[in-house]
Design a protein around this motif. Structure first.
Motif, PDB file in Angstrom:
ATOM      1  N   TRP A  58      -9.703 158.147  68.603  1.00  0.00           N
ATOM      2  CA  TRP A  58      -9.628 156.925  68.328  1.00  0.00           C
ATOM      3  C   TRP A  58      -9.369 156.651  66.902  1.00  0.00           C
ATOM      4  N   ASN A  65     -18.264 157.110  71.906  1.00  0.00           N
ATOM      5  CA  ASN A  65     -18.189 155.742  71.922  1.00  0.00           C
ATOM      6  C   ASN A  65     -18.816 155.063  70.668  1.00  0.00           C
ATOM      7  N   PHE A 112     -14.547 152.110  72.876  1.00  0.00           N
ATOM      8  CA  PHE A 112     -14.108 152.322  74.284  1.00  0.00           C
ATOM      9  C   PHE A 112     -13.370 151.209  75.025  1.00  0.00           C
ATOM     10  N   GLN A 115     -15.093 156.582  79.728  1.00  0.00           N
ATOM     11  CA  GLN A 115     -14.305 155.775  79.365  1.00  0.00           C
ATOM     12  C   GLN A 115     -13.371 155.225  80.274  1.00  0.00           C
TER      13      GLN A 115
END
Length: 541
Positions: free
Chosen positions: A83, A135, A150, A164
């Motif tokens: 991410w 997350n 998420f 997720q």
């Protein structure tokens, strides 16, 4: 240790006491409180999950002086980012991310200019938690989730982790390359109608092209019940859960690895392939990420768009590799427009066009052919000839100045195509069809006779004389130039005495050896001062 600290200088002791709480917060067991901050480039500037499987903080960018606010696998040698917040605006060294009570995470550069924020905050943030699932969650004082990585609609990234899920309207967005985290061309979205689709956009806009692949239409026993959520469970299974409760599996069979011993991730790669990967959790393993399943099966064939390019750029050809990922290449006679972008467009290394063909010597054999099997650019046709033989197909393309490629297929069909060629691919289903690529033999600049109507006008004799005089004027000294100017005036009187009888007859008769002309007379004599001789100490001659 107390004795050692007693000998430290007072200023250093104070510095250590100030920095110690900050370092402790940065290395917390997955929990930071509102008001805490992390600094890009500072040592130990991260927040680890309790299991230490995931880290939140600043990850080095490909440019060493910039960083990404990101989450990554922290317990394996391969730092894999799952991410990232600021792919389009990497943070310079010294940037800060702060957890605020009213706005959540706020990323600013060293000049305090905002680069990114978590934005959609409902309530007051009390803490941030890095979970063992990967997350990063913002919570209020009652431990209710007010934001999570998420499910961050304003910050779509390219990876899903187990647990997720992708709900309706959710989307993954590819990066531009393996090392460039700027927004890429591919999107994977569970649409409001429940169909999971892969499509491309025409950068730098968000204009969406036709679907490259719809994933829930084939083999669906109940198409009337739309998909509600794309589920990625702890065991590595991926399926679409429908409103009816029915599951439409994307991954087939049992994963060969156990989630207790392997990490899983599903990533929309920069080349458009959505792939499920596994990696051993054991730190002493020499294995890297292994692909378990990919969608679509052949991205070269699936990515057919009518208003843009597919996986590869214009005039390029997509070939599927053994690992299910695409490879792009230029045909012979073409080369990459950007040598550093192997997935970019190709340009012809020769001159081709109607005007170039017209100016070529008549009867000259200008072109040769590159024949490729099972290759096509399906969206670049401008005419279909049928029935036609292969020889007639070649000849027709050869005599057509707009034709760059001809496709001969099905034994009697000839498609002529013009530049730029889009959606190029190698497709085994073409059953031996040929791409006949026209390549100019002489790649150098055309050297052809100039047509008579384009010959330059020959200079008049008197203009050549003026050029010679001007050259002498510009090269001499001021004194010599004055003498030469007098001589020029005398020369004009002699040269144009017979040529301009009308002008001389109308002029007043002056019994002098030096004849002075009016401006109008000189303008007529020199055809409107048409020829500029040069520039010197006296200005323009």
């Amino acid at each position: 240790m107390a004795m050692a600290m007693a000998f430290l200088p007072p200023w250093l002791l104070v510095s250590l006491l100030i920095l110690l709480p900050i370092s402790t917060v940065a290395q917390s067991n997955g929990n930071i409180t509102a008001g805490a901050s992390l600094i890009a480039g500072a040592n130990r500037s991260l927040c680890l999950s309790p299991s230490r499987d995931f880290a939140f903080g600043f990850s080095p960018h490909s440019d060493k002086d910039f960083f990404l606010l990101s989450i990554w696998f922290a317990n394996i040698p391969d730092r894999t980012i799952v991410w990232y917040a600021n792919g389009d605006k990497p943070a310079p060294r010294g940037s800060k991310v702060e957890l605020t009570a009213d706005r959540g995470l706020v990323l600013t550069d060293p000049q305090d200019q905002q680069l990114w924020s978590s934005q959609t905050i409902i309530g007051t943030v009390a803490s941030g938690v890095m979970t063992d699932e990967g997350n990063f969650v913002l919570q209020d004082r009652e431990f209710n989730t007010v934001w999570e990585s998420f499910n961050s609609p304003t910050t779509p990234t390219d990876t899903l982790l187990p647990t997720q899920n992708l709900t309706r309207g959710g989307m993954l967005s590819s990066r531009q390359s393996e090392t460039n985290f700027s927004t890429g061309r591919f999107r994977l979205s569970l649409q409001q109608d429940g169909n999971l689709v892969l499509f491309t956009v025409n950068l730098p806009t968000d204009y969406a092209n036709d679907y490259a692949s719809g994933t829930t239409s084939s083999g669906d026993p109940n198409p009337s019940s739309p998909g509600r959520v794309l589920v990625f469970n702890e065991s590595g299974y991926m399926f679409i859960l429908r409103d009816s409760g029915q599951q439409v599996r994307l991954t087939q069979g049992q994963p060969v690895e156990s989630s207790a011993d392997f990490y899983f991730r599903a990533t929309l790669n920069f080349d458009g392939v959505f792939t499920l990967y596994s990696h051993p959790k054991a730190s002493n393993s020499n294995r890297s990420w292994s692909p378990l399943w990919s969608l679509p099966e052949n991205i070269c064939v699936a990515s057919l768009v009518s208003e843009g390019i597919g996986v590869c750029g214009y005039n390029s050809i997509c070939t599927l590799k053994a690992d299910g990922r695409p490879m792009c290449g230029c045909p012979r006679g073409y080369s990459l427009l950007d040598p550093d972008d192997q997935y970019g467009s190709c340009k012809p290394d020769f001159i081709q066009g109607c005007e170039e063909d017209r100016l070529s010597p008549p009867g000259e054999d200008l072109y040769t052919w590159e024949d490729l099997t099972n290759t096509d650019w399906p969206t670049s046709d401008y005419v279909l000839l049928r029935p036609y033989t292969e020889d007639k197909c070649r000849q027709s393309c050869l005599e057509d100045c707009m034709c760059a490629v001809a496709i001969f297929r099905l034994g009697n069909s000839c498609w002529k195509k013009k530049l730029p060629l889009s959606n190029g691919r190698v497709d085994p289903s073409l059953n031996g069809g040929k791409a006949l690529i026209k390549i100019r033999k002489n790649n150098s600049t055309l050297s052809v006779p100039v047509p008579p109507d384009q010959y330059p006008e020959p200079k008049k004799k008197n203009q050549d004389t003026l050029i010679l005089i001007g050259s002498v004027l510009l090269g001499g000294s001021a004194f010599v130039n004055v003498i030469l100017i007098v001589a020029v005036c005398l020369g004009f009187s002699f040269i144009y005495h017979n040529k301009l009888p009308k002008i001389i007859a109308n002029a007043s008769s002056v019994q002098l050896n030096l004849r002075c002309f009016t401006y109008k007379e000189l303008e007529e004599a020199t055809d409107g001062f048409k020829e500029e001789l040069g520039k010197g100490a006296f200005g323009v001659v």
